[in-house]
Write an enzyme that holds these catalytic residues in place. Structure first.
Site, PDB file in Angstrom:
ATOM      1  CB  SER A 137      34.049  50.467  46.089  1.00  0.00           C
ATOM      2  OG  SER A 137      33.425  51.578  45.456  1.00  0.00           O
ATOM      3  CE1 TYR A 150      38.723  53.179  45.746  1.00  0.00           C
ATOM      4  CE2 TYR A 150      36.591  53.475  44.701  1.00  0.00           C
ATOM      5  CZ  TYR A 150      37.340  53.204  45.821  1.00  0.00           C
ATOM      6  OH  TYR A 150      36.715  52.940  47.018  1.00  0.00           O
TER       7      TYR A 150
END
Length: 252
Positions: A137, A150
């Protein structure tokens, strides 16, 4: 389609293939001729196309590595492994972190990636042109407030990729990572709606702001991610390994 991007006769294993980006990537690989073996939660497998092989695997289960090793032994050579499955936790401030949530997300997003690579490493090497693709990501090299867990998990996933690329390169296996930016998946829209319910901007306003932040003036799409995954899976990317490829329509 160029011959060097043709995956006919090759087996591709995709974790989290029943929905989201995993589904779109698997569909793209299938369109190029790959046989798809989809690893996902048991309740997700009913949604798979009939020509795909579905295998029930929960990466949070301690038995998951043994399950994947058995699948690898049965399949034989595997040309492509896409370690896509992951969890996106809710936004939390640093004073609101939850230990159980932290453990589960890190288990799936980091250990799940590492154990997937380990389980299929021999099968990838046996194919003669193995390509492993890890779903990272932009949070793997950026940070955002209230996204500590995250962000940490995706930083770690990139570390897993780099170490695996160095270890598996001598065996002819390439390992790379995709780093999508904001993409209007169901998961992102759900989080935006939740933020709106808690006083944040309306979903259409939030999505327009995300698009306006990019050089292309639009958000990246699932198809953008799938096309890059297909390229990295193919012989067209035979000289590429150990890299992280952003897919975010040009964030400054």
């Amino acid at each position: 389609m160029s011959v060097i991007q043709d995956l006919a006769g090759r087996t591709a294993v995709v974790t989290g293939a029943a929905g989201g980006l995993g589904r779109v990537i698997a569909e793209r690989l299938a369109a190029s001729g790959a046989r798809i073996v989809a690893l996902d939660l048991p309740e997700m497998l009913e949604a798979l196309p009939p020509e795909w092989e579905g295998v029930a695997v929960d990466l949070a289960d301690p038995a998951a590595p043994a399950r994947m090793q058995a699948v690898a032994a049965r399949l034989g050579p595997v040309a492509v492994v896409v370690a896509n499955a992951g969890l996106v936790p809710p936004w939390r401030g640093v004073t609101e972190l939850d230990a159980a949530e932290w453990h589960r997300v890190m288990t799936v997003n980091v250990w799940g990636v590492a154990s997937t690579l380990g389980s299929f490493a021999d099968a990838l090497a046996a194919s003669g042109h193995g390509s492993a693709i890890i779903m990272a990501s932009i949070n793997g090299f950026r940070a955002h407030p209230r996204q500590m867990l995250y962000t940490a998990s995706k930083h770690a996933a990139i570390g897993v990729m780099r170490a695996a690329a160095m270890e598996l390169g001598p065996r002819g296996v390439r390992v790379n990572a995709l780093a999508p930016g904001p993409i209007a998946t169901e998961a992102l829209i759900s989080r935006i709606v939740t933020r709106h319910e808690n006083g944040g901007p309306a979903p259409e306003v939030a999505l327009a702001a995300l698009a306006a932040d990019t050089m292309l003036g639009r958000m990246a799409t699932p198809e953008d991610v799938a096309n890059l995954a297909h390229f990295l899976a193919s012989d067209a990317a035979a000289g590429l390994t150990g890299h992280v490829y952003p897919v975010e329509a040009g964030l400054p």
